[in-house]
Design a protein around this motif. Structure first.
Motif, PDB file in Angstrom:
ATOM      1  N   PRO A  17     -10.239  16.781  29.071  1.00 35.61           N
ATOM      2  CA  PRO A  17     -10.773  17.059  30.408  1.00 35.61           C
ATOM      3  C   PRO A  17     -11.401  15.806  31.013  1.00 35.61           C
ATOM      4  CG  PRO A  17     -11.981  18.277  28.709  1.00 35.61           C
ATOM      5  CD  PRO A  17     -10.902  17.512  28.031  1.00 35.61           C
ATOM      6  N   VAL A  18     -11.323  15.708  32.320  1.00 39.06           N
ATOM      7  CA  VAL A  18     -11.894  14.582  33.039  1.00 39.06           C
ATOM      8  C   VAL A  18     -13.189  15.046  33.692  1.00 39.06           C
ATOM      9  CG1 VAL A  18     -11.551  12.962  34.943  1.00 39.06           C
ATOM     10  CG2 VAL A  18      -9.621  13.604  33.478  1.00 39.06           C
TER      11      VAL A  18
ATOM     12  N   TYR B 283     -18.762   9.537  42.728  1.00 42.07           N
ATOM     13  CA  TYR B 283     -17.543   9.310  43.508  1.00 42.07           C
ATOM     14  C   TYR B 283     -17.901   8.901  44.934  1.00 42.07           C
ATOM     15  CZ  TYR B 283     -13.166  10.207  45.934  1.00 42.07           C
ATOM     16  OH  TYR B 283     -12.038  10.083  46.717  1.00 42.07           O
TER      17      TYR B 283
ATOM     18  N   ASN C 185     -15.536  14.286  26.357  1.00 41.02           N
ATOM     19  CA  ASN C 185     -14.105  14.153  26.625  1.00 41.02           C
ATOM     20  C   ASN C 185     -13.335  14.058  25.321  1.00 41.02           C
ATOM     21  OD1 ASN C 185     -14.370  14.230  29.339  1.00 41.02           O
ATOM     22  ND2 ASN C 185     -14.190  12.049  29.678  1.00 41.02           N
TER      23      ASN C 185
ATOM     24  N   PHE D 276     -15.965  14.940  36.377  1.00 44.38           N
ATOM     25  CA  PHE D 276     -16.036  14.509  37.770  1.00 44.38           C
ATOM     26  C   PHE D 276     -17.468  14.639  38.253  1.00 44.38           C
ATOM     27  CE2 PHE D 276     -15.769  15.492  42.369  1.00 44.38           C
ATOM     28  CZ  PHE D 276     -15.300  14.264  42.795  1.00 44.38           C
TER      29      PHE D 276
ATOM     30  N   TYR E 213      -4.611  16.933  25.543  1.00 45.51           N
ATOM     31  CA  TYR E 213      -5.331  17.155  26.788  1.00 45.51           C
ATOM     32  C   TYR E 213      -6.794  16.773  26.613  1.00 45.51           C
ATOM     33  CZ  TYR E 213      -7.830  19.607  30.443  1.00 45.51           C
ATOM     34  OH  TYR E 213      -8.660  19.914  31.485  1.00 45.51           O
TER      35      TYR E 213
END
Length: 107
Positions: free
Chosen positions: A11-12, A19, A2, A14, A9
């Motif tokens: 990026p995240v 989750y 990251n 995932f 900017y």
């Protein structure tokens, strides 16, 4: 990974499994829906592992199957989206293109 860019900017990352593990205990409807997709996730994982173990790209598997790369991408993604289930013949061709054979089981 990251790393912020010069314009701010970053990026995240995932991770769907993380989750789901966090959300499932607090949301029963989510947990039911997610568990209902386990067969599709498992099937997709098997396809991707077969392609990876064969050292093939989507384009190479598509060529061996006689389909366009975009069609192969749809086959792989159809399992995750549940919009269309590939036929057994398609899965057989995919397996053969990866140098494998299709095996089906019930547990």
């Amino acid at each position: 990974m990251n790393t912020p860019k010069a314009y701010g900017y970053a990026p995240v990352v995932f991770n769907p499994q993380d989750y789901a593990a966090k959300r499932s205990p607090e949301d029963a409807a989510f947990a039911d829906a997610y568990s209902g997709l386990q067969d599709e996730f498992a099937a997709l994982d098997v396809l991707l592992q077969a392609r990876k173990s064969a050292g093939l790209t989507q384009a190479e598997v598509a060529e061996r199957m006689g389909v366009k790369p975009s069609a192969l991408a749809r086959i792989e993604m159809s399992l995750a989206s549940r919009k269309h289930s590939p036929s057994l013949e398609t899965l057989r061709k995919y397996a053969q293109a990866c140098g494998k054979s299709l095996t089906i089981g019930i547990q």
